[in-house]
Design a protein around this motif. Structure first.
Motif, PDB file in Angstrom:
ATOM      1  N   ILE A 147      59.165  31.062  43.176  1.00  0.00           N
ATOM      2  CA  ILE A 147      57.778  31.132  43.633  1.00  0.00           C
ATOM      3  C   ILE A 147      57.492  32.475  44.287  1.00  0.00           C
ATOM      4  O   ILE A 147      56.449  33.087  44.037  1.00  0.00           O
ATOM      5  CB  ILE A 147      57.470  29.960  44.591  1.00  0.00           C
ATOM      6  N   LEU A 148      58.403  32.944  45.111  1.00  0.00           N
ATOM      7  CA  LEU A 148      58.223  34.237  45.773  1.00  0.00           C
ATOM      8  C   LEU A 148      58.130  35.367  44.749  1.00  0.00           C
ATOM      9  O   LEU A 148      57.227  36.202  44.814  1.00  0.00           O
ATOM     10  CB  LEU A 148      59.372  34.509  46.749  1.00  0.00           C
ATOM     11  N   LEU A 149      59.035  35.376  43.778  1.00  0.00           N
ATOM     12  CA  LEU A 149      58.995  36.408  42.738  1.00  0.00           C
ATOM     13  C   LEU A 149      57.741  36.298  41.881  1.00  0.00           C
ATOM     14  O   LEU A 149      57.157  37.303  41.486  1.00  0.00           O
ATOM     15  CB  LEU A 149      60.241  36.323  41.861  1.00  0.00           C
ATOM     16  N   TYR A 150      57.293  35.084  41.612  1.00  0.00           N
ATOM     17  CA  TYR A 150      56.074  34.864  40.838  1.00  0.00           C
ATOM     18  C   TYR A 150      54.860  35.445  41.566  1.00  0.00           C
ATOM     19  O   TYR A 150      54.032  36.130  40.957  1.00  0.00           O
ATOM     20  CB  TYR A 150      55.890  33.366  40.595  1.00  0.00           C
ATOM     21  N   ILE A 151      54.755  35.189  42.855  1.00  0.00           N
ATOM     22  CA  ILE A 151      53.628  35.700  43.647  1.00  0.00           C
ATOM     23  C   ILE A 151      53.664  37.217  43.722  1.00  0.00           C
ATOM     24  O   ILE A 151      52.645  37.888  43.548  1.00  0.00           O
ATOM     25  CB  ILE A 151      53.623  35.054  45.047  1.00  0.00           C
ATOM     26  N   VAL A 152      54.838  37.787  43.954  1.00  0.00           N
ATOM     27  CA  VAL A 152      54.969  39.248  44.015  1.00  0.00           C
ATOM     28  C   VAL A 152      54.589  39.863  42.669  1.00  0.00           C
ATOM     29  O   VAL A 152      53.867  40.865  42.616  1.00  0.00           O
ATOM     30  CB  VAL A 152      56.403  39.654  44.432  1.00  0.00           C
ATOM     31  N   PHE A 153      55.041  39.256  41.574  1.00  0.00           N
ATOM     32  CA  PHE A 153      54.697  39.761  40.248  1.00  0.00           C
ATOM     33  C   PHE A 153      53.190  39.706  40.005  1.00  0.00           C
ATOM     34  O   PHE A 153      52.607  40.641  39.460  1.00  0.00           O
ATOM     35  CB  PHE A 153      55.435  38.961  39.168  1.00  0.00           C
ATOM     36  N   GLN A 154      52.548  38.609  40.396  1.00  0.00           N
ATOM     37  CA  GLN A 154      51.106  38.474  40.214  1.00  0.00           C
ATOM     38  C   GLN A 154      50.342  39.530  41.004  1.00  0.00           C
ATOM     39  O   GLN A 154      49.383  40.131  40.504  1.00  0.00           O
ATOM     40  CB  GLN A 154      50.636  37.076  40.623  1.00  0.00           C
ATOM     41  N   ILE A 155      50.756  39.781  42.235  1.00  0.00           N
ATOM     42  CA  ILE A 155      50.082  40.783  43.072  1.00  0.00           C
ATOM     43  C   ILE A 155      50.275  42.183  42.498  1.00  0.00           C
ATOM     44  O   ILE A 155      49.325  42.956  42.379  1.00  0.00           O
ATOM     45  CB  ILE A 155      50.579  40.689  44.529  1.00  0.00           C
ATOM     46  N   LEU A 156      51.508  42.513  42.131  1.00  0.00           N
ATOM     47  CA  LEU A 156      51.773  43.846  41.587  1.00  0.00           C
ATOM     48  C   LEU A 156      51.076  44.067  40.247  1.00  0.00           C
ATOM     49  O   LEU A 156      50.542  45.156  39.998  1.00  0.00           O
ATOM     50  CB  LEU A 156      53.279  44.074  41.448  1.00  0.00           C
ATOM     51  N   SER A 157      51.044  43.052  39.402  1.00  0.00           N
ATOM     52  CA  SER A 157      50.349  43.228  38.121  1.00  0.00           C
ATOM     53  C   SER A 157      48.847  43.358  38.338  1.00  0.00           C
ATOM     54  O   SER A 157      48.176  44.138  37.648  1.00  0.00           O
ATOM     55  CB  SER A 157      50.656  42.083  37.163  1.00  0.00           C
ATOM     56  N   GLY A 158      48.289  42.641  39.316  1.00  0.00           N
ATOM     57  CA  GLY A 158      46.873  42.784  39.637  1.00  0.00           C
ATOM     58  C   GLY A 158      46.547  44.164  40.165  1.00  0.00           C
ATOM     59  O   GLY A 158      45.524  44.768  39.793  1.00  0.00           O
ATOM     60  N   LEU A 159      47.416  44.687  41.030  1.00  0.00           N
ATOM     61  CA  LEU A 159      47.209  46.041  41.544  1.00  0.00           C
ATOM     62  C   LEU A 159      47.281  47.077  40.432  1.00  0.00           C
ATOM     63  O   LEU A 159      46.465  48.001  40.362  1.00  0.00           O
ATOM     64  CB  LEU A 159      48.250  46.361  42.619  1.00  0.00           C
ATOM     65  N   LEU A 160      48.246  46.922  39.539  1.00  0.00           N
ATOM     66  CA  LEU A 160      48.407  47.862  38.434  1.00  0.00           C
ATOM     67  C   LEU A 160      47.222  47.799  37.473  1.00  0.00           C
ATOM     68  O   LEU A 160      46.686  48.826  37.057  1.00  0.00           O
ATOM     69  CB  LEU A 160      49.709  47.582  37.687  1.00  0.00           C
ATOM     70  N   LEU A 161      46.796  46.583  37.113  1.00  0.00           N
ATOM     71  CA  LEU A 161      45.659  46.444  36.206  1.00  0.00           C
ATOM     72  C   LEU A 161      44.375  46.992  36.827  1.00  0.00           C
ATOM     73  O   LEU A 161      43.556  47.610  36.140  1.00  0.00           O
ATOM     74  CB  LEU A 161      45.472  44.978  35.820  1.00  0.00           C
ATOM     75  N   THR A 162      44.201  46.787  38.122  1.00  0.00           N
ATOM     76  CA  THR A 162      43.026  47.320  38.805  1.00  0.00           C
ATOM     77  C   THR A 162      43.063  48.841  38.854  1.00  0.00           C
ATOM     78  O   THR A 162      42.045  49.511  38.647  1.00  0.00           O
ATOM     79  CB  THR A 162      42.928  46.747  40.228  1.00  0.00           C
ATOM     80  N   ALA A 163      44.225  49.405  39.128  1.00  0.00           N
ATOM     81  CA  ALA A 163      44.354  50.861  39.220  1.00  0.00           C
ATOM     82  C   ALA A 163      44.128  51.534  37.871  1.00  0.00           C
ATOM     83  O   ALA A 163      43.578  52.641  37.803  1.00  0.00           O
ATOM     84  CB  ALA A 163      45.727  51.237  39.763  1.00  0.00           C
ATOM     85  N   LEU A 164      44.524  50.883  36.788  1.00  0.00           N
ATOM     86  CA  LEU A 164      44.419  51.491  35.467  1.00  0.00           C
ATOM     87  C   LEU A 164      43.127  51.137  34.731  1.00  0.00           C
ATOM     88  O   LEU A 164      42.904  51.614  33.620  1.00  0.00           O
ATOM     89  CB  LEU A 164      45.615  51.084  34.602  1.00  0.00           C
ATOM     90  N   TYR A 165      42.272  50.328  35.337  1.00  0.00           N
ATOM     91  CA  TYR A 165      41.037  49.902  34.680  1.00  0.00           C
ATOM     92  C   TYR A 165      40.026  51.041  34.660  1.00  0.00           C
ATOM     93  O   TYR A 165      39.796  51.708  35.657  1.00  0.00           O
ATOM     94  CB  TYR A 165      40.434  48.707  35.418  1.00  0.00           C
ATOM     95  N   SER A 166      39.452  51.266  33.505  1.00  0.00           N
ATOM     96  CA  SER A 166      38.365  52.246  33.404  1.00  0.00           C
ATOM     97  C   SER A 166      37.189  51.574  32.702  1.00  0.00           C
ATOM     98  O   SER A 166      37.301  51.172  31.539  1.00  0.00           O
ATOM     99  CB  SER A 166      38.810  53.493  32.642  1.00  0.00           C
ATOM    100  N   PRO A 167      36.066  51.422  33.391  1.00  0.00           N
ATOM    101  CA  PRO A 167      34.925  50.721  32.803  1.00  0.00           C
ATOM    102  C   PRO A 167      34.281  51.518  31.678  1.00  0.00           C
ATOM    103  O   PRO A 167      34.353  52.747  31.638  1.00  0.00           O
ATOM    104  CB  PRO A 167      33.962  50.563  33.975  1.00  0.00           C
ATOM    105  N   ASN A 168      33.649  50.816  30.770  1.00  0.00           N
ATOM    106  CA  ASN A 168      32.951  51.424  29.654  1.00  0.00           C
ATOM    107  C   ASN A 168      31.474  51.561  30.032  1.00  0.00           C
ATOM    108  O   ASN A 168      30.701  50.616  29.920  1.00  0.00           O
ATOM    109  CB  ASN A 168      33.114  50.557  28.407  1.00  0.00           C
ATOM    110  N   PHE A 169      31.079  52.735  30.506  1.00  0.00           N
ATOM    111  CA  PHE A 169      29.718  52.944  30.981  1.00  0.00           C
ATOM    112  C   PHE A 169      28.703  53.056  29.850  1.00  0.00           C
ATOM    113  O   PHE A 169      27.510  52.935  30.073  1.00  0.00           O
ATOM    114  CB  PHE A 169      29.645  54.192  31.859  1.00  0.00           C
ATOM    115  N   SER A 170      29.139  53.285  28.628  1.00  0.00           N
ATOM    116  CA  SER A 170      28.196  53.426  27.523  1.00  0.00           C
ATOM    117  C   SER A 170      27.546  52.095  27.146  1.00  0.00           C
ATOM    118  O   SER A 170      26.486  52.086  26.535  1.00  0.00           O
ATOM    119  CB  SER A 170      28.894  54.034  26.307  1.00  0.00           C
ATOM    120  N   SER A 171      28.160  50.988  27.497  1.00  0.00           N
ATOM    121  CA  SER A 171      27.607  49.681  27.129  1.00  0.00           C
ATOM    122  C   SER A 171      26.726  49.087  28.220  1.00  0.00           C
ATOM    123  O   SER A 171      26.208  47.992  28.069  1.00  0.00           O
ATOM    124  CB  SER A 171      28.737  48.712  26.805  1.00  0.00           C
TER     125      SER A 171
END
Length: 78
Positions: free
Chosen positions: A12-36
């Motif tokens: 459970i601890l590793l699952y929560i840490v993985f979820q938080i880190l993947s959320g941080l990574l996905l948020t940091a790498l997200y680039s919105p599509n302003f043309s749409s």
């Protein structure tokens, strides 16, 4: 039973840490599509709904994996 509790708590601890880190990574790498984006932008923010079902399914799978691995180890020791 103590081994199982330690295993599940670590899982459970590793699952929560993985979820938080993947959320941080996905948020940091997200680039919105302003043309749409239209000129008619609303000021509302909509967040997705959450459910505990995937987490419970993951815990169930981890439990099954633990008990199957214990059964395989005990059958190989005989």
């Amino acid at each position: 039973m103590k081994k199982y509790v330690v295993f599940i708590l670590n899982f459970i601890l590793l699952y929560i840490v993985f979820q938080i880190l993947s959320g941080l990574l996905l948020t940091a790498l997200y680039s919105p599509n302003f043309s749409s984006i239209n000129n008619n932008m609303s000021q509302e923010v909509a967040f997705g709904e959450t459910s505990i079902i995937p987490f419970l399914g993951t815990i169930l799978v981890a439990t099954l994996a633990y008990f199957l691995s214990q059964k395989i180890v005990t059958s190989n020791n005989k």
